[in-house]
Design a protein around this motif. Structure first.
Motif, PDB file in Angstrom:
ATOM      1  N   ASP A   1       1.044  -1.373   0.019  1.00  0.00           N
ATOM      2  CA  ASP A   1      -0.087  -0.222  -0.058  1.00  0.00           C
ATOM      3  C   ASP A   1       0.869   1.215  -0.081  1.00  0.00           C
ATOM      4  N   CYS A   2       2.081   1.038  -0.146  1.00  0.00           N
ATOM      5  CA  CYS A   2       3.131   2.308  -0.390  1.00  0.00           C
ATOM      6  C   CYS A   2       3.129   2.630  -1.738  1.00  0.00           C
ATOM      7  N   ALA A   3       3.425   3.927  -2.125  1.00  0.00           N
ATOM      8  CA  ALA A   3       3.551   4.302  -3.427  1.00  0.00           C
ATOM      9  C   ALA A   3       5.132   4.643  -3.436  1.00  0.00           C
TER      10      ALA A   3
ATOM     11  N   ALA B   1      -7.185   5.175 -12.650  1.00  0.00           N
ATOM     12  CA  ALA B   1      -6.107   4.844 -12.111  1.00  0.00           C
ATOM     13  C   ALA B   1      -4.720   4.924 -13.239  1.00  0.00           C
ATOM     14  N   HIS B   2      -3.831   5.456 -13.017  1.00  0.00           N
ATOM     15  CA  HIS B   2      -2.543   5.260 -13.887  1.00  0.00           C
ATOM     16  C   HIS B   2      -1.406   4.113 -13.494  1.00  0.00           C
ATOM     17  N   TYR B   3      -1.581   3.377 -12.189  1.00  0.00           N
ATOM     18  CA  TYR B   3      -0.998   2.473 -12.010  1.00  0.00           C
ATOM     19  C   TYR B   3      -1.740   1.514 -11.002  1.00  0.00           C
ATOM     20  N   PRO B   4      -1.762   0.173 -11.023  1.00  0.00           N
ATOM     21  CA  PRO B   4      -1.217  -0.336 -12.312  1.00  0.00           C
ATOM     22  C   PRO B   4      -1.997  -0.305 -13.305  1.00  0.00           C
ATOM     23  N   TRP B   5      -1.520  -0.126 -14.421  1.00  0.00           N
ATOM     24  CA  TRP B   5      -2.018   0.620 -15.721  1.00  0.00           C
ATOM     25  C   TRP B   5      -2.365  -0.593 -16.588  1.00  0.00           C
TER      26      TRP B   5
ATOM     27  N   LEU C   1      -1.909   7.944   6.552  1.00  0.00           N
ATOM     28  CA  LEU C   1      -1.661   6.559   7.305  1.00  0.00           C
ATOM     29  C   LEU C   1       0.077   6.347   7.178  1.00  0.00           C
ATOM     30  N   GLY C   2       0.557   7.189   6.319  1.00  0.00           N
ATOM     31  CA  GLY C   2       2.105   7.120   6.196  1.00  0.00           C
ATOM     32  C   GLY C   2       2.203   5.995   4.729  1.00  0.00           C
ATOM     33  N   LYS C   3       1.185   5.564   4.246  1.00  0.00           N
ATOM     34  CA  LYS C   3       1.145   4.800   3.031  1.00  0.00           C
ATOM     35  C   LYS C   3       0.739   5.671   2.088  1.00  0.00           C
ATOM     36  N   GLY C   4       1.684   5.923   0.907  1.00  0.00           N
ATOM     37  CA  GLY C   4       1.404   7.070   0.067  1.00  0.00           C
ATOM     38  C   GLY C   4       0.197   6.436  -1.069  1.00  0.00           C
ATOM     39  N   HIS C   5       0.155   5.346  -1.455  1.00  0.00           N
ATOM     40  CA  HIS C   5      -1.062   4.904  -2.306  1.00  0.00           C
ATOM     41  C   HIS C   5      -2.314   5.363  -1.578  1.00  0.00           C
ATOM     42  N   LEU C   6      -2.401   4.602  -0.383  1.00  0.00           N
ATOM     43  CA  LEU C   6      -3.829   4.746   0.306  1.00  0.00           C
ATOM     44  C   LEU C   6      -4.145   6.386   0.529  1.00  0.00           C
TER      45      LEU C   6
ATOM     46  N   ASP D   1       6.610   6.628  -1.923  1.00  0.00           N
ATOM     47  CA  ASP D   1       7.131   6.962  -0.523  1.00  0.00           C
ATOM     48  C   ASP D   1       8.123   5.610  -0.029  1.00  0.00           C
TER      49      ASP D   1
ATOM     50  N   PHE E   1      -2.026  12.073 -14.015  1.00  0.00           N
ATOM     51  CA  PHE E   1      -2.754  11.810 -15.139  1.00  0.00           C
ATOM     52  C   PHE E   1      -4.342  11.664 -14.925  1.00  0.00           C
TER      53      PHE E   1
ATOM     54  N   GLY F   1       7.228   6.248   5.349  1.00  0.00           N
ATOM     55  CA  GLY F   1       6.200   6.497   6.328  1.00  0.00           C
ATOM     56  C   GLY F   1       5.792   5.746   7.373  1.00  0.00           C
TER      57      GLY F   1
END
Lengths: 313, 288
Positions: free
Chosen positions: A285-287, B282-286, B257-262, A289, B79, A293
């Motif tokens: 769930d990290c991108a 969404a641009h990833y997973p693309w 949360l410190g989790k960039g995607h979420l 980063d 995007f 974090g």
């Protein structure tokens, strides 16, 4: 969205036949330019604990390159060295925090970064596709050498223990970390690469629509006839092709949902690293980063300090 | 609006009445949106650049002013944003593409021109943002009633000084709670304030008075966006809760949360909901 396992990805990067010859020649050309290292104190940024210097040196093509150098104001003997290499768009950090941890810290600003962009300045976006269809004129050729010479600058300082130097960075800094650890394999003591960029570059452009890799898609949209030339130039500069030379202990961290540097390419480059002492940290769930974090910075600090034994202020 | 900002906002709005050049930017156009280079003059006839992205779908579209962050480079908008919104991404004076007369230094920009109110460069930088918002609102085929502003301090300050903002997405404000946050050894850019204090101790009181003009708490009365999202770390939640209580709009304080995607999904979903649009692909997973 499709189900996927990025660890199963197979890179399409190929190693050109003249890869080693090309980089030997590039490095020889670079070393023919005297480093001419200069340090200028910066009182405004210096503190009672840390001395800050503006650094300058000469690199590939004779370009003047800048950097920041920080060291503890008071120390005995020699210090461990810490080379910090920057991301794509960010300006190089002023590494006072690393000096506080007891390092002689150099933060490099390769060409195109502010203070190093008087001659070469393709900008952002722009650097990734600068001469991307001209294999020996690609913008990253000199950029890579600037990072190598930053290491030479740091290792050449009298107060630095040349047997205790690490390299660290994230994203483009992750790529440059892998590069320096490859081309200075006999000198780098340990390394930490986060979310490495410039790995499996053509694959990355097909995996994501985020910049900087989107620059490649932009270029090919306008110049579809140049795809073979682009692939050829990128293969010659792909970090994937360097890392089998790495010998030092190294950690790599990636975010499993990184839209900037797809994790597929992180798994692929990690598998190629030559060192037997290597560890991959993956963060769900990290991108981009890539775990910073959720505690990876402490993991990294512990790893580097454990190998280099700095004396914190 | 106080004595400091009133003349600056007037001047910035007047600047938006000047010539605006909008040219195709084919290299940054794609299958979902067209890109343009926008050139105009900010206050003091300062030449400025911005990216403008317009979806290829039928409008009217929600306009977003993507306020510049603290750094030399302004990124092309993501995007999914380009696919959905009309996005203007400004390069303020001193940043790349708007640096023909003045080039910002990093570190350095945060304290450039202190201690004086008139010499502090951030007054003009905020003016650049206000001018840019007015130029965004001049664009055709947009729904001006759903103006959104996103970014850090410059988003918040611009929203405070602009009427009719519908949605404000912000957080990580550099000018917030400066006295508390500069204690100890903060990282840059906050460390710039300590560098200034150390080297210009006699001028800090005057500088502090100038910086009060940029203090989020001082500007809260002007933030009348209908919907506001503050994204913050856990350690600063109390500050943003307090700030949120002062805003009249529907305000959310979200702890990252410190989790960039979420965290990115949370922010983009909030923006889409606030603006009443479907989020872009969404641009990833693309999967093309």
């Amino acid at each position: 969205m499709t189900s996927r396992d990025p660890s199963e990805f197979v890179s399409s990067v190929r190693k050109p036949d003249d890869f080693d010859e090309y980089w030997q020649a590039t490095e020889a050309e670079t070393l023919a330019v005297p480093l001419n290292p200069r340090l200028q104190p910066v009182p405004l940024r210096s503190t009672p604990d840390v001395e800050v210097f503006e650094a300058r040196y000469d690199s590939y093509g004779g370009l003047e390159i800048a950097g920041w150098y920080c060291r503890p104001r008071n120390f005995e003997g020699q210090l461990p060295g810490y080379l910090f290499v920057p991301g794509y768009v960010s300006e190089p950090k002023l590494p006072t925090d690393l000096a506080m941890r007891g390092y002689a810290a150099f933060s490099a600003a390769p060409r195109n970064k502010l203070r190093s962009n008087g001659v070469f300045n393709p900008g952002y976006p722009g650097l990734l596709t600068h001469n991307i269809d001209k294999r020996t004129e690609y913008g990253y050729r000199g950029f890579y050498m600037d990072a190598i010479r930053a290491f030479d600058f740091l290792s050449g300082l009298d107060e630095v223990d040349s047997s205790r130097i690490c390299v660290q960075g994230g994203s483009q800094g992750g790529a440059l970390t892998l590069l320096v650890a490859s081309l200075r394999a006999d000198q780098v003591a340990c390394a930490s690469a986060g979310a490495p960029y410039l790995c499996s570059m053509m694959d990355s452009a097909s995996l994501t629509r985020s910049y900087p890799y989107e620059e490649i898609n932009d270029f090919l949209r306008l110049h579809p006839d140049r795809e073979d030339a682009v692939r050829d130039a990128l293969d010659l500069h792909d970090i994937h092709n360097f890392v089998d030379r790495i010998e030092c202990p190294i950690i790599v961290n990636i975010g499993l949902m990184d839209d900037v540097c797809p994790p597929e390419t992180g798994f692929a480059v990690f598998s190629q690293i030559g060192s037997q002492d290597k560890k991959l940290y993956t963060y769900e769930d990290c991108a981009h980063d890539s775990g910073s974090g959720v505690g990876h910075d402490k993991v990294m600090q512990s790893f580097l300090d454990g190998h280099l034994n700095p004396v914190a202020l | 609006m106080n004595e400091y900002w009133t003349p600056r906002v007037d001047a910035a709005r007047n600047a938006a009445m000047g010539d605006v050049s909008i040219e195709d930017l084919p290299i940054r156009s794609n299958e979902t949106s067209n890109a343009y280079s926008v050139r105009f003059n900010g206050v003091g006839d300062y030449p400025l650049y911005a990216y403008l992205h317009v979806p290829k779908t039928d409008g009217p579209h929600v306009p977003i002013f993507q306020a510049p962050g603290y750094g030399s480079v302004v990124a092309v908008p993501p995007f999914e944003r380009r696919s959905t919104y009309v996005v203007l991404a400004l390069c303020h004076r001193g940043q790349r593409l708007s640096n023909s007369r003045y080039s910002a230094a990093y570190p350095g920009l945060l304290t450039d021109g202190l201690p004086g109110e008139d010499s502090y460069v951030w007054g003009d930088i905020v003016s650049d943002c206000i001018t840019a918002v007015q130029i965004l609102l001049q664009q055709p085929n947009i729904d001006t009633s759903r103006l959104a502003i996103t970014g850090g301090d410059l988003a918040y300050i611009t929203a405070s000084l602009t009427d009719g903002v519908h949605a404000l997405q912000t957080g990580a404000l550099m000018f917030a709670d400066i006295d508390h946050r500069t204690k100890g050894d903060p990282d840059y850019p906050l460390a710039e304030f300590n560098d200034f204090k150390r080297s210009h101790a006699e001028s800090w009181d005057e500088a502090r008075a100038t910086l009060a003009n940029f203090d989020p708490a001082e500007l809260a009365d002007g933030v009348d966006a209908n919907k506001v999202l503050f994204s913050t770390g856990a350690g600063e939640k109390a500050y943003y809760d307090q700030l949120a209580n002062r805003l009249p709009g529907e305000t959310t304080v979200n702890v990252n949360l410190g989790k960039g995607h979420l965290d990115h999904i949370t922010q983009e979903d909030w923006l889409a909901d606030a603006c009443g649009v479907n989020k872009g692909p969404a641009h990833y997973p693309w999967s093309s």
